[in-house]
Design a protein around this motif. Structure first.
Motif, PDB file in Angstrom:
ATOM      1  N   TYR A 151      56.451  21.647  35.755  1.00 55.35           N
ATOM      2  CA  TYR A 151      56.765  22.939  35.134  1.00 55.35           C
ATOM      3  C   TYR A 151      55.503  23.602  34.595  1.00 55.35           C
ATOM      4  CZ  TYR A 151      58.941  26.315  31.956  1.00 55.35           C
ATOM      5  OH  TYR A 151      59.306  27.467  31.307  1.00 55.35           O
ATOM      6  N   ILE A 152      54.555  22.805  34.121  1.00 60.79           N
ATOM      7  CA  ILE A 152      53.303  23.349  33.573  1.00 60.79           C
ATOM      8  C   ILE A 152      52.358  23.784  34.691  1.00 60.79           C
ATOM      9  CG2 ILE A 152      51.257  22.832  32.179  1.00 60.79           C
ATOM     10  CD1 ILE A 152      53.852  23.039  30.572  1.00 60.79           C
ATOM     11  N   PHE A 153      52.220  22.966  35.721  1.00 59.32           N
ATOM     12  CA  PHE A 153      51.257  23.241  36.808  1.00 59.32           C
ATOM     13  C   PHE A 153      51.969  23.789  38.048  1.00 59.32           C
ATOM     14  CE2 PHE A 153      49.307  19.876  34.198  1.00 59.32           C
ATOM     15  CZ  PHE A 153      48.084  20.485  33.910  1.00 59.32           C
ATOM     16  N   TYR A 154      52.941  24.645  37.824  1.00 59.04           N
ATOM     17  CA  TYR A 154      53.792  25.172  38.892  1.00 59.04           C
ATOM     18  C   TYR A 154      53.031  25.991  39.927  1.00 59.04           C
ATOM     19  CZ  TYR A 154      53.309  29.716  36.670  1.00 59.04           C
ATOM     20  OH  TYR A 154      52.789  30.886  36.163  1.00 59.04           O
ATOM     21  N   SER A 155      51.882  26.542  39.562  1.00 60.98           N
ATOM     22  CA  SER A 155      51.210  27.487  40.454  1.00 60.98           C
ATOM     23  C   SER A 155      50.383  26.809  41.548  1.00 60.98           C
ATOM     24  CB  SER A 155      50.295  28.412  39.635  1.00 60.98           C
ATOM     25  OG  SER A 155      49.302  27.659  38.950  1.00 60.98           O
ATOM     26  N   ASN A 156      50.202  25.499  41.486  1.00 56.90           N
ATOM     27  CA  ASN A 156      49.422  24.770  42.476  1.00 56.90           C
ATOM     28  C   ASN A 156      50.357  23.874  43.286  1.00 56.90           C
ATOM     29  OD1 ASN A 156      47.786  22.799  43.818  1.00 56.90           O
ATOM     30  ND2 ASN A 156      46.106  23.268  42.416  1.00 56.90           N
ATOM     31  N   ALA A 157      50.619  24.254  44.536  1.00 57.65           N
ATOM     32  CA  ALA A 157      51.585  23.523  45.359  1.00 57.65           C
ATOM     33  C   ALA A 157      51.161  22.083  45.598  1.00 57.65           C
ATOM     34  CB  ALA A 157      51.777  24.242  46.693  1.00 57.65           C
ATOM     35  N   TYR A 158      49.872  21.850  45.776  1.00 57.86           N
ATOM     36  CA  TYR A 158      49.415  20.483  46.035  1.00 57.86           C
ATOM     37  C   TYR A 158      49.577  19.598  44.805  1.00 57.86           C
ATOM     38  CZ  TYR A 158      47.483  22.348  50.352  1.00 57.86           C
ATOM     39  OH  TYR A 158      47.347  22.938  51.590  1.00 57.86           O
ATOM     40  N   ALA A 159      49.319  20.184  43.627  1.00 56.35           N
ATOM     41  CA  ALA A 159      49.533  19.433  42.388  1.00 56.35           C
ATOM     42  C   ALA A 159      51.012  19.115  42.211  1.00 56.35           C
ATOM     43  CB  ALA A 159      49.017  20.237  41.196  1.00 56.35           C
ATOM     44  N   VAL A 160      51.859  20.065  42.561  1.00 60.47           N
ATOM     45  CA  VAL A 160      53.302  19.864  42.442  1.00 60.47           C
ATOM     46  C   VAL A 160      53.762  18.733  43.369  1.00 60.47           C
ATOM     47  CG1 VAL A 160      55.544  20.903  42.974  1.00 60.47           C
ATOM     48  CG2 VAL A 160      53.862  22.174  41.628  1.00 60.47           C
ATOM     49  N   ILE A 161      53.264  18.715  44.589  1.00 59.58           N
ATOM     50  CA  ILE A 161      53.634  17.649  45.525  1.00 59.58           C
ATOM     51  C   ILE A 161      53.200  16.286  44.992  1.00 59.58           C
ATOM     52  CG2 ILE A 161      53.200  16.698  47.821  1.00 59.58           C
ATOM     53  CD1 ILE A 161      53.022  19.573  48.851  1.00 59.58           C
ATOM     54  N   ALA A 162      51.966  16.224  44.470  1.00 57.83           N
ATOM     55  CA  ALA A 162      51.458  14.958  43.927  1.00 57.83           C
ATOM     56  C   ALA A 162      52.276  14.510  42.722  1.00 57.83           C
ATOM     57  CB  ALA A 162      49.989  15.117  43.551  1.00 57.83           C
ATOM     58  N   LEU A 163      52.569  15.442  41.816  1.00 59.85           N
ATOM     59  CA  LEU A 163      53.335  15.107  40.616  1.00 59.85           C
ATOM     60  C   LEU A 163      54.761  14.690  40.964  1.00 59.85           C
ATOM     61  CD1 LEU A 163      52.068  17.971  38.287  1.00 59.85           C
ATOM     62  CD2 LEU A 163      51.592  15.524  38.016  1.00 59.85           C
ATOM     63  N   MET A 164      55.394  15.397  41.915  1.00 57.25           N
ATOM     64  CA  MET A 164      56.758  15.036  42.295  1.00 57.25           C
ATOM     65  C   MET A 164      56.785  13.685  43.020  1.00 57.25           C
ATOM     66  SD  MET A 164      59.938  15.755  42.078  1.00 57.25           S
ATOM     67  CE  MET A 164      60.249  17.503  41.794  1.00 57.25           C
ATOM     68  N   THR A 165      55.738  13.361  43.746  1.00 54.24           N
ATOM     69  CA  THR A 165      55.673  12.048  44.393  1.00 54.24           C
ATOM     70  C   THR A 165      55.665  10.939  43.348  1.00 54.24           C
ATOM     71  OG1 THR A 165      54.473  12.941  46.299  1.00 54.24           O
ATOM     72  CG2 THR A 165      54.293  10.567  45.905  1.00 54.24           C
ATOM     73  N   ILE A 166      54.913  11.135  42.255  1.00 55.39           N
ATOM     74  CA  ILE A 166      54.892  10.143  41.175  1.00 55.39           C
ATOM     75  C   ILE A 166      56.257  10.100  40.480  1.00 55.39           C
ATOM     76  CG2 ILE A 166      53.778   9.446  39.034  1.00 55.39           C
ATOM     77  CD1 ILE A 166      51.262  10.905  40.007  1.00 55.39           C
ATOM     78  N   ALA A 167      56.856  11.288  40.263  1.00 57.30           N
ATOM     79  CA  ALA A 167      58.189  11.336  39.655  1.00 57.30           C
ATOM     80  C   ALA A 167      59.202  10.592  40.522  1.00 57.30           C
ATOM     81  CB  ALA A 167      58.624  12.788  39.452  1.00 57.30           C
ATOM     82  N   GLN A 168      59.088  10.745  41.847  1.00 58.33           N
ATOM     83  CA  GLN A 168      60.001  10.054  42.754  1.00 58.33           C
ATOM     84  C   GLN A 168      59.719   8.554  42.804  1.00 58.33           C
ATOM     85  OE1 GLN A 168      62.686  11.173  44.562  1.00 58.33           O
ATOM     86  NE2 GLN A 168      62.508  13.100  43.449  1.00 58.33           N
ATOM     87  N   PHE A 169      58.485   8.164  42.545  1.00 61.66           N
ATOM     88  CA  PHE A 169      58.170   6.742  42.388  1.00 61.66           C
ATOM     89  C   PHE A 169      59.003   6.160  41.240  1.00 61.66           C
ATOM     90  CE2 PHE A 169      55.820   3.637  39.855  1.00 61.66           C
ATOM     91  CZ  PHE A 169      55.575   2.632  40.787  1.00 61.66           C
ATOM     92  N   PHE A 170      59.046   6.880  40.128  1.00 68.56           N
ATOM     93  CA  PHE A 170      59.848   6.425  38.988  1.00 68.56           C
ATOM     94  C   PHE A 170      61.341   6.530  39.290  1.00 68.56           C
ATOM     95  CE2 PHE A 170      55.833   7.357  36.683  1.00 68.56           C
ATOM     96  CZ  PHE A 170      55.665   6.112  36.095  1.00 68.56           C
ATOM     97  N   TYR A 171      61.735   7.548  40.079  1.00 64.48           N
ATOM     98  CA  TYR A 171      63.130   7.636  40.502  1.00 64.48           C
ATOM     99  C   TYR A 171      63.512   6.394  41.312  1.00 64.48           C
ATOM    100  CZ  TYR A 171      67.040   8.604  43.567  1.00 64.48           C
ATOM    101  OH  TYR A 171      68.212   8.486  44.278  1.00 64.48           O
ATOM    102  N   GLY A 172      62.626   5.976  42.225  1.00 64.69           N
ATOM    103  CA  GLY A 172      62.887   4.772  43.007  1.00 64.69           C
ATOM    104  C   GLY A 172      63.073   3.562  42.117  1.00 64.69           C
ATOM    105  N   MET A 173      62.284   3.466  41.050  1.00 66.53           N
ATOM    106  CA  MET A 173      62.444   2.373  40.089  1.00 66.53           C
ATOM    107  C   MET A 173      63.813   2.432  39.424  1.00 66.53           C
ATOM    108  SD  MET A 173      58.695   2.243  38.225  1.00 66.53           S
ATOM    109  CE  MET A 173      59.401   1.304  36.873  1.00 66.53           C
ATOM    110  N   ALA A 174      64.205   3.622  38.972  1.00 70.51           N
ATOM    111  CA  ALA A 174      65.503   3.774  38.302  1.00 70.51           C
ATOM    112  C   ALA A 174      66.650   3.480  39.251  1.00 70.51           C
ATOM    113  CB  ALA A 174      65.633   5.195  37.736  1.00 70.51           C
ATOM    114  N   PHE A 175      66.507   3.944  40.486  1.00 67.48           N
ATOM    115  CA  PHE A 175      67.545   3.708  41.495  1.00 67.48           C
ATOM    116  C   PHE A 175      67.702   2.215  41.761  1.00 67.48           C
ATOM    117  CE2 PHE A 175      69.256   3.425  45.791  1.00 67.48           C
ATOM    118  CZ  PHE A 175      70.262   4.385  45.771  1.00 67.48           C
TER     119      PHE A 175
END
Length: 461
Positions: free
Chosen positions: A328-352
């Motif tokens: 939400y903070i770094f929304y203007s950089n698509a590559y940063a968003v992809i990297a951040l969401m990949t890490i978020a999905q890493f944690f999602y995989g842990m929760a799943f």
């Protein structure tokens, strides 16, 4: 003095540690045909008007949601079958699914309403049949895993294969359908793909059936005590829920995980196409987050050597909260968003991977408190937050689109670009933060408490 004949818990085989979940990979491959292409079939090859297509989807999904809580009740409320109360269902129902599921993608009449009724019936019946096997498969985590570590290992393996199935579908779903179109015709390509992938699901569940041989107690005449404990009436099932505050808290907290899965998936295209102005980012995005989720699910099997499932899940929720908020903070950089969401999905995989082990712990608590083992019912209740997550997906995304003044074909400017990440990241982050707090202060089943409850249950046998 009476001789103690109590045996040590049977430890997990190498096959279970590494391949329990191949059936879930097949399930994801099969069900994703519906997830990604059902509406496309209805309005395209099916020839239905958008209104009728929406009606078909709404009717069957509503019925599916309303029935989501009954499957565990069927497992616990009926007489145990030949190969075990839960394990038997891995071969009794899955082989029927491909035949029923295929009819969900076939229009067999020129009459639109008649065809709609047939498709709705095929969708409802196929889902009822596959959900019985799905819940039985999920319940085996608590039945086969005799220790918290084993339950977490099974959950990790299952979640890893689940995410592998999603990754494989991105490469073989539509290509398979197009290949089959050259054999049986364009009109029936999705039906053929649904049938073929349904066969893979049935074969995967058969593999689970074979690798769990000897891990579930057979409730025959020589095991009358087990039959009495495991077969539960409807009032006993509801007591195992409403006298189990740990389970109620877990189900509410579990909404966060499904919000991350469904809401971020539904809003990703809007962010990249309408906020960033380039839908081409989606290719790298989908591959990257799939890999992140697979790795996250896999590492749980190593984390359980030092931490219990509760601690791992809380850590995963906190991780998702932080990295989704950073999007939400770094929304203007698509590559940063992809990297951040990949890490978020890493944690999602842990929760799943770790959350099914928490449900399995509530089974132990309920058995200790009520004297009845309603494992199928309790593990089946994982479907409820999932269905609510699907509902929230539509509400949250629609509200966000309305708030930013979204219009089809228009690229968002200024504050509206960040507004598009409200659904994509901020709302899921808030859900995760709330889920973490619920687990920290409300879910009190630690590894030590579960072990104590289990030892007391064993002493009653």
């Amino acid at each position: 003095m009476a001789k103690n004949t109590k045996q040590e818990p049977k430890r997990l085989s190498s096959a279970l540690r590494n391949f329990f979940g191949v059936g879930d990979a097949g399930f994801v491959l099969m069900s994703n045909i519906e997830t990604f292409y059902f509406m496309d079939f209805l309005t395209g090859l099916g020839g239905f008007t958008p209104v009728i297509a929406g009606l078909i989807n709404s009717v069957f999904s509503t019925v599916d949601a309303c029935l989501s809580w009954i499957y565990g009740g069927i497992l616990n409320g009926t007489k145990a079958k030949k190969w075990g109360r839960y394990r038997s269902w891995l071969i009794l129902t899955p082989w029927i699914v491909p035949f029923l599921f295929a009819f969900q993608f076939i229009r067999i009449s020129e009459n639109e309403m008649l065809s709609a009724v047939i498709i709705i019936a095929a969708a409802i019946i196929s889902h009822v049949v596959w959900n019985i096997g799905y819940v039985a498969n999920a319940t085996l985590v608590s039945v086969v895993g005799k220790t918290p570590e084993d339950k977490a290992t099974l959950s990790s393996s299952r979640a890893t294969w689940n995410n592998i199935g999603g990754l494989l579908f991105s490469y073989m779903g539509l290509p398979l359908a197009n290949l089959l179109a050259g054999i049986i015709g364009e009109q029936n390509k999705f039906a053929a793909a649904a049938f073929c992938l349904g066969i893979l699901m049935a074969l995967g569940y058969f593999a689970h059936f074979k690798m769990t041989d000897g891990y579930e107690e057979i409730e025959d005449a020589s095991h009358a005590k087990a039959a009495q404990t495991n077969k539960t009436s409807i009032p006993e099932m509801f007591r195992s829920l409403f006298q189990n505050p740990q389970l109620l808290i877990l189900m509410i907290a579990d909404l966060a995980k499904w919000c991350v899965k469904f809401v971020t998936a539904a809003s990703a295209a809007y962010y990249f196409r309408d906020a960033m102005g380039n839908i081409g980012y989606m290719t790298a995005y989908t591959l990257s987050i799939a890999i992140g989720a697979i790795i996250g699910a896999y590492v749980v099997r190593f984390l359980v050597q030092k931490f219990d499932a509760r601690t791992i899940t809380i850590g995963a929720y906190i991780g998702m909260t932080v990295f989704l908020f950073l999007i939400y903070i770094f929304y203007s950089n698509a590559y940063a968003v992809i990297a951040l969401m990949t890490i978020a999905q890493f944690f999602y995989g842990m929760a799943f991977a770790s959350s099914p082990a928490l449900y399995a712990d509530t089974v132990v608590y309920a058995t200790w408190k009520t004297g009845k083992n309603a494992a199928g019912w309790i593990m089946g209740l994982q479907n409820l937050p999932l269905k609510v997550g699907v509902f929230l997906r539509g509400v949250i995304v629609a509200a966000c689109l309305s708030a930013v003044g979204w219009q089809s074909g228009a690229v968002l400017e200024g504050a509206a670009r960040q507004g598009m990440t409200v659904a994509f990241a901020l709302v899921p982050a808030i859900f995760c933060a709330a889920g973490a707090l619920l687990l920290i202060f409300g879910y009190r089943l630690t590894k030590e408490r579960v072990a104590q409850y289990q030892s007391e249950i064993d002493a009653r046998a």
